[in-house]
Design a protein around this motif. Structure first.
Motif, mmCIF file in Angstrom:
data_model
loop_
_atom_site.group_PDB
_atom_site.id
_atom_site.type_symbol
_atom_site.label_atom_id
_atom_site.label_comp_id
_atom_site.label_asym_id
_atom_site.label_seq_id
_atom_site.Cartn_x
_atom_site.Cartn_y
_atom_site.Cartn_z
ATOM 1 N N MET A 1 0.921 -1.410 0.001
ATOM 2 C CA MET A 1 0.042 -0.020 0.086
ATOM 3 C C MET A 1 0.880 1.260 -0.034
ATOM 4 S SD MET A 1 -3.304 1.115 0.132
ATOM 5 C CE MET A 1 -4.095 -0.101 0.665
ATOM 6 N N LEU A 2 0.666 2.134 -1.040
ATOM 7 C CA LEU A 2 1.341 3.403 -0.982
ATOM 8 C C LEU A 2 1.039 4.350 0.297
ATOM 9 C CD1 LEU A 2 1.393 3.878 -4.941
ATOM 10 C CD2 LEU A 2 3.417 3.113 -3.410
ATOM 11 N N ASN A 3 2.082 4.842 0.643
ATOM 12 C CA ASN A 3 1.829 5.731 1.804
ATOM 13 C C ASN A 3 1.593 7.209 1.366
ATOM 14 O OD1 ASN A 3 2.941 8.149 3.724
ATOM 15 N ND2 ASN A 3 2.653 6.262 4.913
ATOM 16 N N LEU A 4 0.455 7.730 1.750
ATOM 17 C CA LEU A 4 -0.134 8.851 1.395
ATOM 18 C C LEU A 4 0.765 10.210 1.221
ATOM 19 C CD1 LEU A 4 -2.513 10.274 -0.133
ATOM 20 C CD2 LEU A 4 -3.384 10.785 1.864
ATOM 21 N N GLU A 5 1.545 10.100 2.785
ATOM 22 C CA GLU A 5 2.580 11.333 2.873
ATOM 23 C C GLU A 5 3.742 11.199 2.230
ATOM 24 O OE1 GLU A 5 1.729 14.139 4.750
ATOM 25 O OE2 GLU A 5 -0.317 13.273 4.881
ATOM 26 N N ARG A 6 4.088 10.007 1.774
ATOM 27 C CA ARG A 6 5.254 10.061 1.071
ATOM 28 C C ARG A 6 5.015 10.479 -0.449
ATOM 29 N NH1 ARG A 6 6.370 4.318 3.799
ATOM 30 N NH2 ARG A 6 6.950 5.205 5.690
ATOM 31 N N LEU A 7 3.762 10.110 -0.975
ATOM 32 C CA LEU A 7 3.166 10.583 -2.104
ATOM 33 C C LEU A 7 2.980 11.998 -2.329
ATOM 34 C CD1 LEU A 7 0.396 7.959 -3.055
ATOM 35 C CD2 LEU A 7 2.837 8.325 -4.021
ATOM 36 N N ARG A 8 2.795 12.700 -1.062
ATOM 37 C CA ARG A 8 2.801 14.221 -1.016
ATOM 38 C C ARG A 8 3.918 14.743 -1.140
ATOM 39 N NH1 ARG A 8 -1.635 16.738 0.479
ATOM 40 N NH2 ARG A 8 -2.528 14.735 1.941
ATOM 41 N N THR A 9 5.077 13.836 -0.649
ATOM 42 C CA THR A 9 6.410 14.340 -0.688
ATOM 43 C C THR A 9 6.736 14.170 -2.058
ATOM 44 O OG1 THR A 9 6.693 13.603 1.465
ATOM 45 C CG2 THR A 9 8.671 13.952 0.163
ATOM 46 N N LEU A 10 6.691 13.200 -2.917
ATOM 47 C CA LEU A 10 7.086 13.134 -4.238
ATOM 48 C C LEU A 10 6.534 14.045 -5.165
ATOM 49 C CD1 LEU A 10 8.693 11.624 -6.389
ATOM 50 C CD2 LEU A 10 6.690 10.036 -6.281
ATOM 51 N N ASP A 11 5.022 14.528 -4.962
ATOM 52 C CA ASP A 11 4.538 15.540 -5.566
ATOM 53 C C ASP A 11 4.892 16.846 -5.281
ATOM 54 O OD1 ASP A 11 1.947 16.635 -6.971
ATOM 55 O OD2 ASP A 11 1.638 17.477 -4.994
ATOM 56 N N ALA A 12 5.507 17.094 -4.058
ATOM 57 C CA ALA A 12 6.169 18.486 -3.845
ATOM 58 C C ALA A 12 7.276 18.416 -4.540
ATOM 59 C CB ALA A 12 6.342 18.679 -2.184
ATOM 60 N N GLN A 47 13.833 2.622 -8.536
ATOM 61 C CA GLN A 47 14.477 4.117 -8.442
ATOM 62 C C GLN A 47 13.548 5.214 -8.687
ATOM 63 O OE1 GLN A 47 18.427 4.218 -10.168
ATOM 64 N NE2 GLN A 47 18.776 6.618 -9.338
ATOM 65 N N LEU A 48 13.313 6.124 -7.951
ATOM 66 C CA LEU A 48 12.545 7.213 -8.339
ATOM 67 C C LEU A 48 13.449 8.516 -8.618
ATOM 68 C CD1 LEU A 48 9.693 6.803 -5.536
ATOM 69 C CD2 LEU A 48 9.774 5.987 -7.922
ATOM 70 N N LEU A 49 14.529 8.708 -7.924
ATOM 71 C CA LEU A 49 15.223 9.785 -8.205
ATOM 72 C C LEU A 49 16.836 9.429 -8.726
ATOM 73 C CD1 LEU A 49 14.612 11.526 -4.539
ATOM 74 C CD2 LEU A 49 13.362 11.939 -6.900
ATOM 75 N N LEU A 64 6.495 8.812 -13.517
ATOM 76 C CA LEU A 64 4.956 8.303 -13.650
ATOM 77 C C LEU A 64 4.585 8.052 -12.388
ATOM 78 C CD1 LEU A 64 3.274 6.412 -15.319
ATOM 79 C CD2 LEU A 64 4.672 4.346 -14.553
ATOM 80 N N LEU A 65 5.025 7.862 -11.339
ATOM 81 C CA LEU A 65 4.612 7.732 -9.975
ATOM 82 C C LEU A 65 4.059 9.051 -9.626
ATOM 83 C CD1 LEU A 65 3.856 6.184 -7.712
ATOM 84 C CD2 LEU A 65 5.870 6.110 -6.474
ATOM 85 N N ALA A 66 4.799 10.156 -9.726
ATOM 86 C CA ALA A 66 4.661 11.699 -9.177
ATOM 87 C C ALA A 66 3.312 12.099 -10.299
ATOM 88 C CB ALA A 66 5.555 12.749 -9.757
ATOM 89 N N ASP A 67 3.143 11.885 -11.278
ATOM 90 C CA ASP A 67 2.094 12.041 -12.000
ATOM 91 C C ASP A 67 0.682 11.326 -11.592
ATOM 92 O OD1 ASP A 67 3.222 13.238 -13.936
ATOM 93 O OD2 ASP A 67 3.294 11.914 -15.599
ATOM 94 N N HIS A 68 0.720 10.093 -11.315
ATOM 95 C CA HIS A 68 -0.277 9.496 -10.304
ATOM 96 C C HIS A 68 -0.472 10.189 -8.875
ATOM 97 C CE1 HIS A 68 -1.351 6.024 -12.842
ATOM 98 N NE2 HIS A 68 -0.113 5.775 -13.164
ATOM 99 N N ALA A 69 0.438 10.563 -8.375
ATOM 100 C CA ALA A 69 0.418 11.192 -6.898
ATOM 101 C C ALA A 69 -0.169 12.465 -7.054
ATOM 102 C CB ALA A 69 1.992 11.697 -6.355
ATOM 103 N N ALA A 70 -0.116 13.205 -8.176
ATOM 104 C CA ALA A 70 -1.036 14.410 -8.307
ATOM 105 C C ALA A 70 -2.372 14.196 -8.202
ATOM 106 C CB ALA A 70 -0.314 15.359 -9.561
ATOM 107 N N ARG A 71 -2.896 13.089 -9.088
ATOM 108 C CA ARG A 71 -4.026 12.842 -9.400
ATOM 109 C C ARG A 71 -4.649 12.387 -8.125
ATOM 110 N NH1 ARG A 71 -2.176 11.156 -14.398
ATOM 111 N NH2 ARG A 71 -1.972 9.246 -13.881
ATOM 112 N N ILE A 72 -3.935 11.260 -7.290
ATOM 113 C CA ILE A 72 -4.336 10.895 -5.928
ATOM 114 C C ILE A 72 -4.732 11.996 -5.135
ATOM 115 C CG2 ILE A 72 -3.690 9.442 -4.161
ATOM 116 C CD1 ILE A 72 -2.023 7.747 -6.124
ATOM 117 N N LEU A 73 -3.596 12.804 -4.949
ATOM 118 C CA LEU A 73 -3.975 13.934 -4.017
ATOM 119 C C LEU A 73 -5.163 14.779 -4.254
ATOM 120 C CD1 LEU A 73 -0.288 14.682 -3.525
ATOM 121 C CD2 LEU A 73 -1.658 13.789 -1.658
#
Length: 311
Positions: A1-12, A47-49, A64-73
């Motif tokens: 399960m992807l952690n929402l706060e970590r997705l928020r960090t990637l989005d930022a 590897q994301l970075l 790719l994951l950052a694009d998904h993170a923006a939509r999820i948030l």
């Protein structure tokens, strides 16, 4: 399960481009950002970075994951708005930002009305220049920003934001009482081609507007003094060292020795509220907009028309 706060960090990081920028927007340390992103990489197994000089860049998987993170948030924001709308109560917290004269002119009445009508709503405010306010709304640092533009110079509003007009502010030209034009009933900006000007600091939207407007009239402005506060500008004029554009919103008491003369052209400073479109249904946002509009009606200049959402 992807952690929402970590997705928020990637989005930022994806939006701001640097670890430092992401840390500032999230109000955490750069070390905390790095730790969250390292954990996210372990979660997804990719590897994301990648290093990019002294900074970092997103890999293909990271983008790719950052694009998904923006939509999820965005969906999370919509869900929060829908829950609040269904409950229909103006509660919780709303964070407002405004440029200084709007904060002085609108916030006292706005906060008083919200406190009276919605005592369970906690309101936090801060002063921000328009461009900074828009960035902070986009990043989620504040919920709503009061911004401005001018009749002949519009403020770019990015996609994803909703905007409504609050009022039109009709500025005057402020000049020393002994100025040759002080007894006029109206003036043109080009009448002051030979005067020293007092302006907002370089880089601010209103400074850029003043330079653009005067040059469009064939005047190369002589900027003698820079001051961010209108009270400081008016004090300098009282000392006889220049002229300035003096909007009426939040102007306060005019010092002795200063004369204000309307501009003949229908020059207007448009004041707007902007917020994230995906928070449009939040009762707290709607209550704040309604209170700001009511505060704006206390000023003599005519109000703008209806809501506008800029794509």
């Amino acid at each position: 399960m992807l952690n929402l706060e970590r997705l928020r960090t990637l989005d930022a990081l994806a939006r701001l481009g640097t670890v430092g920028g992401a840390a500032e927007s999230l109000h955490v340390t750069t070390s905390a950002v790095s730790q969250q992103l390292a954990k996210l990489e372990r979660e997804v197994g990719q590897q994301l970075l990648a290093k990019n000089g002294r900074g970092v860049r997103l890999t293909d998987a990271g983008q790719l994951l950052a694009d998904h993170a923006a939509r999820i948030l965005s969906q999370v924001e919509l869900a929060q708005s829908d829950i609040e709308a269904q409950r229909g109560e103006v509660v919780g917290e709303v964070r407002l930002g405004a440029f200084p004269t709007a904060a002085r002119g609108l916030f006292p009445a706005t906060l008083g009305a919200l406190h009276r009508d919605h005592p369970e709503l906690k309101v936090r405010t801060t002063e921000l220049e328009p461009e900074v306010g828009i960035r902070k709304v986009l990043r989620g640092d504040i919920d709503l920003a009061v911004v401005l533009d001018w009749s002949n110079k519009r403020l770019p509003v990015p996609g994803g934001l909703a905007m409504t007009g609050l009022l039109d502010d009709a500025p005057d030209i402020a000049m020393p009482a002994g100025h040759p034009l002080a007894d006029r009933t109206q003036v043109d900006l080009e009448d002051f081609a030979d005067d020293d000007w007092i302006s907002w600091p370089e880089g601010e939207f209103c400074h850029d507007w003043l330079m653009f407007t005067l040059r469009s009239k064939g005047v190369e402005p002589r900027i003698a003094h820079l001051a961010g506060e209108h009270h400081t500008q008016l004090a300098l004029i009282a000392a006889g060292v220049g002229v300035c554009v003096a909007p009426r919103l939040g102007r306060g008491v005019v010092p002795d020795g200063v004369r204000l003369v309307p501009v003949r052209q229908q020059m207007r400073r448009h004041v707007h509220a902007v917020w994230r479109a995906d928070a449009d249904r939040r009762p707290s946002i709607r209550a704040a907009v309604a209170a700001l509009r009511a505060a704006g009606r206390e000023f003599d200049a005519p109000l703008d028309g209806g809501d506008v959402a800029r794509p």
